[in-house]
Design an enzyme around this catalytic site. Structure first.
Site, short mmCIF file in Angstrom:
data_model
loop_
_atom_site.label_atom_id
_atom_site.label_comp_id
_atom_site.label_asym_id
_atom_site.label_seq_id
_atom_site.Cartn_x
_atom_site.Cartn_y
_atom_site.Cartn_z
N SER A 151 -8.31 -0.75 -2.43
CA SER A 151 -7.52 -0.39 -1.32
C SER A 151 -6.17 0.12 -1.48
CB SER A 151 -7.93 -1.20 -0.28
OG SER A 151 -8.97 -1.73 0.09
N HIS A 157 -12.53 4.79 -2.58
CA HIS A 157 -12.17 3.63 -1.61
C HIS A 157 -13.11 3.72 -0.49
CE1 HIS A 157 -8.97 2.31 1.33
NE2 HIS A 157 -9.68 1.33 1.21
N GLU A 193 -12.30 7.83 0.41
CA GLU A 193 -11.13 8.28 -0.34
C GLU A 193 -11.54 8.27 -1.81
OE1 GLU A 193 -6.86 7.47 1.83
OE2 GLU A 193 -7.79 5.94 0.95
N ASN A 221 -4.25 3.88 3.98
CA ASN A 221 -3.64 2.48 4.18
C ASN A 221 -2.06 2.51 4.12
OD1 ASN A 221 -5.87 0.97 4.79
ND2 ASN A 221 -6.19 0.19 2.63
#
Length: 648
Positions: A407, A428, A440, A478
């Protein structure tokens, strides 16, 4: 008729009109004109009794021509085409395969009959583009299916399969075999009976006010701030309570008003962005590597979710865990996912058994010797992930794609020293990985083009929305989330209440606010990441969330985070304990209008998004918006933080 994508053939006294406008027979101007002209041509032929409307290729008319989106309409307008077909002297029968969506189904409703293959689906998805049907979808549908069915179909935008459509009264027959031949046979039989009245002349029963009140409550709840579903509901009610012509006039006016709205512009932009994201220029013309066998390392929440997604796509999986106990827990996690699908009716007992049978659990990495792709999904710790990749390099084929589900961490560091760095890539997934659409895709500078293409092909197979991201802490999603949470804490320090901040974002259209989201995910995740960064020598300022974690409040899993939670209940309740913990660190209560709270937090998201763009981490502002919509619950109808901020 040779100059249009609409052709005419004959089967005795039955005309067969075929639309051939690849790839999806969209209703562009040439198709509309071709249908318009076909009515006149066929009505003038006294040797014909009726008409079958069919389509070439893989689908019936699947909707409007996207190239015309946002442009002024050109004659003949679709409502007029539908009316012309309905009023033809020779009755028409629509023969549907694939999808009859939007304007395609409105054309079908202009026909006296509709038959379909059992694999076909019909729908009116216009609300997903911020508009309502504009060629009788809200007016003919309730006359064919009744008001309750029309409300479900039009306000949700979700298609239904042919059998369900027949139960609703929208399809007259579900047929097998050769579609055109079966439609001609159906039509010959139908012509021996009285003609059914056109949809526009069928009676309609208007429900009482109580029905509409309940429907409005339900639609508003599911719409979450989107205007089109409620406008569609209002229009269906008008159609149920007024004559056909008045209802058509109002539908067209509502359609035009919504078409020019900010929400429709946002949704059109996302529609085109989603189409572009699946086939970026970076992989154009590149053949992906074949993927038939996949390995997953780790059976925790993420690993089990990834395995479930792979099995849903029909891919066999080898699931690796460190020991027998961990492997048993991993299989239990996976079984629980499939049990949930069985309970909700998404899986049958047979498909449930097949999902599990396609998983080979093992504690021996050698079981991955034949894998085409291995996805590492272990704890977010660099040393742990590097140890996994060292094992993968030892046992996997030299051409096997090695992916990390990190992540935040740098995939280059995870795979440092692994032979064949060109086969390494970041994938991800977002939890729960079998449900969340975002993926991702994070290539390294060494990632081979065909490995990148393989990642996008996998996303398509898993029905995920792929977005390519560059390497940085947190990638796209994130990284923005971190700034969003920090901005929320800044508001908290200024005296804005936790519940008001969360409420502002729910009012904005988010499913939950930043503090609720952190409670759900676990406050300890960010706490551990911040501590790890400090250990690396980074200057990480203290967070208010750290105070809660150090007091044992890690979120819902501990019965308390930013809120208190009763056992077995996820409803957040204001916490006196949190107020006491935060009191020395926050200002006196400082009420702020909710719209200002939301604007400030969205501005922070967009500012970080702009920094990500400037650094080349994302290829476009729309990619950033796709990440926030598909991975973080940003309201689709608002178009994403970059769109809201006018940055793309």
């Amino acid at each position: 008729m040779t100059d249009t994508p609409v052709s005419i053939a004959r089967d005795g006294d039955i005309a067969i009109v075929t639309v051939n406008n690849p790839p999806v027979n969209a209703l562009g101007q040439a198709v509309r004109q071709g249908l318009w002209d076909a009515v006149a041509t066929l009505d003038a032929d006294d040797s014909l009794r009726a008409v079958v409307l069919t389509c070439a290729g893989r689908t019936f008319i699947a909707g409007a021509d996207v190239r015309e989106f946002g442009k002024p309409p050109v004659e003949p307008h679709l409502p007029d085409v539908v009316a012309r077909i309905e009023g033809a002297a020779k009755p028409w029968c629509a023969a549907i395969h694939g999808s009859a969506l939007g304007g395609g189904f409105e054309v079908a409703m202009g026909c006296r009959w509709r038959v379909a293959l059992d694999t076909a689906q019909i729908g009116l998805p216009e609300v997903s583009l911020g508009i309502i049907p504009g060629a009788s979808g809200t007016v003919r549908t309730p006359r064919l299916a009744g008001v309750p069915a029309a409300v479900d179909l039009v306000t949700s935008g979700k298609p239904v399969r042919a059998a369900k459509a027949q139960q609703m009264g929208l399809i007259d027959a579900v047929i097998d075999g050769d579609l055109t031949a079966a439609a001609v046979a159906f039509l010959r039989a139908a012509l021996t009976r009285d003609l059914p009245p056109p949809a526009s002349q069928r009676p309609i029963s208007a429900p009482d006010a109580g029905f509409w009140d309940q429907a409005r409550e339900q639609v508003a709840k599911s719409a979450k701030g989107a205007a089109a579903p409620l406008a569609a509901l209002d229009q269906i009610r008008f159609a149920a309570e007024h004559d056909f012509d008045d209802a058509m006039a109002r539908e067209r006016q509502t359609f035009i008003t919504l078409r020019d709205s900010d929400q429709a512009a946002a949704l059109r932009r996302i529609f085109f962005a989603e189409r572009a994201a699946t086939r970026p220029d970076s992989i154009r013309g590149v053949t992906p590597r074949p993927i038939t066998r996949v390995g997953v390392i780790g059976g925790g929440t993420m690993g089990a979710g990834i395995t479930a997604a792979l099995r849903d796509a029909g891919l066999p999986v080898v699931l690796i865990e460190r020991d027998d106990d961990a492997l048993a827990r991993g299989m239990a996690n996976l079984t629980a996912i499939f049990d949930g699908g069985l309970k909700r009716g998404k899986l049958t007992a047979t498909s449930h058994a097949e999902r599990l049978a396609g998983v080979t659990p093992s504690t021996d990495y050698a079981a991955l010797a034949d894998a085409d792709l291995v996805i590492e999904a272990v704890f977010e710790d660099l040393a742990v992930k590097r140890a996994v990749f060292a094992e993968l390099a030892r046992v996997c084929r030299p051409d096997a794609v090695l992916a990390t589900n990190t992540s935040y961490l740098d995939p280059r560091a995870i795979a440092d020293g692994v032979t064949g760095p060109e086969r390494v890539i970041g994938l991800h997934f977002f939890s729960p990985a079998n449900i969340m659409k975002l993926l991702e895709i994070v290539p390294t500078p060494d990632t081979a083009p065909d490995v990148l293409a393989t990642a996008f092909a996998l996303a398509a197979r898993l029905k995920k929305m792929p977005v390519q991201a560059g390497i940085c802490d947190g990638f796209i999603g994130n990284r923005i989330l971190k700034r969003y949470r920090n901005a929320a804490e800044s508001l908290l320090r200024e005296g804005v209440a936790v519940a008001e901040i969360d409420g502002a974002m729910r009012d904005f259209g988010m499913a939950m606010g930043p503090f609720q989201m952190t409670d759900l995910a676990g406050l300890d995740i960010g706490y551990l990441q911040r501590n790890a960064a400090r250990e690396r020598g980074e200057d990480v300022p203290p967070a208010l969330a750290d105070l809660l974690v150090e007091a044992g409040r890690k979120g819902q899993k501990t019965g308390g985070g930013w809120y208190d939670y009763a056992e077995g209940d996820r409803k957040p309740r204001p916490s006196a304990a949190v107020a006491d913990l935060l009191a020395p660190h926050v200002a006196a209560p400082n009420p702020m209008p909710r719209d200002q709270i939301a604007a400030r937090l969205v501005d922070e998201m967009a500012a970080e998004g702009q920094a990500i763009l400037d650094e080349g981490i994302a290829a476009s502002a729309t990619d950033i918006d796709l990440v926030k919509i598909h991975g973080y619950g940003f309201p689709r109808w608002r178009g994403g933080p970059m769109f809201v901020a006018g940055k793309g």
